[in-house]
Write an enzyme that holds these catalytic residues in place. Structure first.
Site, PDB file in Angstrom:
ATOM      1  N   ASP A  39       0.751  -1.133   0.009  1.00 55.75           N
ATOM      2  CA  ASP A  39       0.055   0.035  -0.198  1.00 55.75           C
ATOM      3  C   ASP A  39       0.772   1.177   0.055  1.00 55.75           C
ATOM      4  O   ASP A  39       0.268   2.428  -0.038  1.00 55.75           O
ATOM      5  CB  ASP A  39      -0.971  -0.075   1.125  1.00 55.75           C
ATOM      6  CG  ASP A  39      -0.315  -0.205   2.685  1.00 55.75           C
ATOM      7  OD1 ASP A  39       0.737  -0.606   2.602  1.00 55.75           O
ATOM      8  OD2 ASP A  39      -0.896   0.454   3.355  1.00 55.75           O
ATOM      9  N   HIS A  40       1.947   1.199  -0.269  1.00 55.54           N
ATOM     10  CA  HIS A  40       3.122   2.330   0.075  1.00 55.54           C
ATOM     11  C   HIS A  40       3.920   2.451  -1.271  1.00 55.54           C
ATOM     12  O   HIS A  40       4.576   3.458  -1.586  1.00 55.54           O
ATOM     13  CB  HIS A  40       4.014   2.536   1.250  1.00 55.54           C
ATOM     14  CG  HIS A  40       3.173   2.570   2.403  1.00 55.54           C
ATOM     15  ND1 HIS A  40       2.932   3.864   3.077  1.00 55.54           N
ATOM     16  CD2 HIS A  40       2.391   1.653   3.267  1.00 55.54           C
ATOM     17  CE1 HIS A  40       2.450   3.851   4.309  1.00 55.54           C
ATOM     18  NE2 HIS A  40       1.927   2.614   4.296  1.00 55.54           N
ATOM     19  N   HIS A  52       7.946  -0.902  12.923  1.00 57.66           N
ATOM     20  CA  HIS A  52       7.098  -1.387  12.205  1.00 57.66           C
ATOM     21  C   HIS A  52       7.288  -2.795  11.912  1.00 57.66           C
ATOM     22  O   HIS A  52       6.569  -3.464  11.194  1.00 57.66           O
ATOM     23  CB  HIS A  52       6.845  -0.862  10.906  1.00 57.66           C
ATOM     24  CG  HIS A  52       5.502  -0.972  10.218  1.00 57.66           C
ATOM     25  ND1 HIS A  52       4.341  -0.891  10.765  1.00 57.66           N
ATOM     26  CD2 HIS A  52       5.285  -1.366   8.843  1.00 57.66           C
ATOM     27  CE1 HIS A  52       3.396  -1.310   9.933  1.00 57.66           C
ATOM     28  NE2 HIS A  52       4.013  -1.735   8.855  1.00 57.66           N
ATOM     29  N   HIS A  57      -3.580   8.020   6.839  1.00 56.27           N
ATOM     30  CA  HIS A  57      -3.500   6.703   6.922  1.00 56.27           C
ATOM     31  C   HIS A  57      -4.394   6.464   7.855  1.00 56.27           C
ATOM     32  O   HIS A  57      -4.153   5.284   8.815  1.00 56.27           O
ATOM     33  CB  HIS A  57      -1.891   6.383   7.351  1.00 56.27           C
ATOM     34  CG  HIS A  57      -1.695   5.143   7.102  1.00 56.27           C
ATOM     35  ND1 HIS A  57      -2.041   3.749   7.691  1.00 56.27           N
ATOM     36  CD2 HIS A  57      -0.716   4.487   5.973  1.00 56.27           C
ATOM     37  CE1 HIS A  57      -1.666   2.868   7.045  1.00 56.27           C
ATOM     38  NE2 HIS A  57      -0.754   3.060   6.180  1.00 56.27           N
TER      39      HIS A  57
END
Length: 304
Positions: free
Chosen positions: A65-66, A138, A265
């Site tokens: 998604d990035h 993350h 986000h």
């Protein structure tokens, strides 16, 4: 002046009316993109800033998604006629992922240079932006970014005149050059005022709150920060998925002394981001929930 456009505000997957989280930064005639999820070129096209002036892309990490929108953006930049180099920054592993994505975009009319960063590094972005990064938390290599536009000290014309300097030489001193004139050596500090604060922003996403994030965002004019969740009851989810909920994002803004906070986000399950904004404001008052296409302008005149 720096203009920051929040092209998309959604995490994980695009939704009707909400593209994936990314930000486009305009400084003069240059553009820098932060993250590039699928379909990024669509909201970008709506903004009308053009594609040719894209000089750099900064990736936070290599989740789809990035990064999955990169081939489409590369094609749009090529179609716009760019021939100058494009620089791509990201964490360790970026080269491997970009190599895979470029198998469907193998030949571009401009060279592409990839820079893998470990964090705590400094580099230059288009238009004279001075950038730095820090390791995010993350569960995989992930970076948060900060960018600053320095401001030159004010030129004091009366001092230059007292030294007998012709006006034609003033700009060289403004640029920091040392001059030899009429038998004397003139240093820039002889005609420049005190140092002045520049303008800055930070882009933080896909991380748990850490001291490194507080440090990175210290005294920024704008903090763009994830708010994957909007309810403290989602804290177990935030911890399990290495994300934040709104009050935690606001905690970074408060600890860092940021001047304003833009939340982005948002999880697909968040129907109304204004709830995240309301929750964050209990910790940091100057908070807004981003909307797709929102533009925030930072200028020297409105800094402190």
């Amino acid at each position: 002046m720096i203009d920051i456009c929040i092209l998309g505000t959604c995490g994980m997957m695009p939704l009707p009316g909400r593209w994936l989280s990314c930000a486009l930064v305009r400084n003069g005639s240059t553009l820098t993109l932060f993250d590039c999820g699928e379909g990024t070129q669509v909201p970008w096209k709506s903004v009308g800033w053009g594609f040719r002036q894209l000089g750099a892309i900064c990736f936070s990490h290599m989740h789809a998604d990035h990064v999955a929108g990169l081939p489409g953006v590369l094609f749009m930049v090529a179609h716009a006629g760019r021939t100058e180099p494009l620089h791509i920054y990201g964490p360790i592993g970026t080269s491997y992922v970009i190599e895979g994505l470029r198998r469907i975009a193998p030949e571009m009319p401009y060279p592409i240079f990839i820079h893998e960063l470990k964090g705590d590094e400094h580099f230059e972005l288009p238009g004279g932006l001075q950038a730095s990064c820090a390791q995010a938390s993350h569960g995989m290599p992930c970076l948060a970014y900060r960018a600053e536009l320095p401001r030159r000290p004010a030129f004091q014309a009366e001092k230059a005149q007292s030294l007998g300097l012709p006006v034609q030489l003033w700009s060289r001193l403004q640029r920091g050059e040392i001059l030899e004139y009429n038998g004397q050596t003139i240093h820039p500090e002889q005609v420049l005022g005190a140092p002045r604060r520049g303008i800055s922003f930070a882009y933080i996403t896909d991380t748990r709150p850490t001291q490194a994030m507080n440090k990175l965002a210290q005294d920024v004019d704008l903090l763009v920060c994830e708010s994957m969740y909007d309810d403290p009851e989602d804290l177990p989810l935030a911890r399990a998925n290495a994300h934040m909920y709104a009050e935690e994002s606001a905690g970074i803004a408060k600890a860092a002394g940021a001047h304003q906070l833009i939340l982005t986000h948002f999880s697909p399950k968040i129907n109304d981001p204004r709830q995240a904004e309301k929750a964050a404001r209990t910790v940091f008052a100057n908070t807004r929930a981003a909307k797709d296409g929102m533009i925030v302008s930072l200028d020297f005149d409105n800094t402190h």
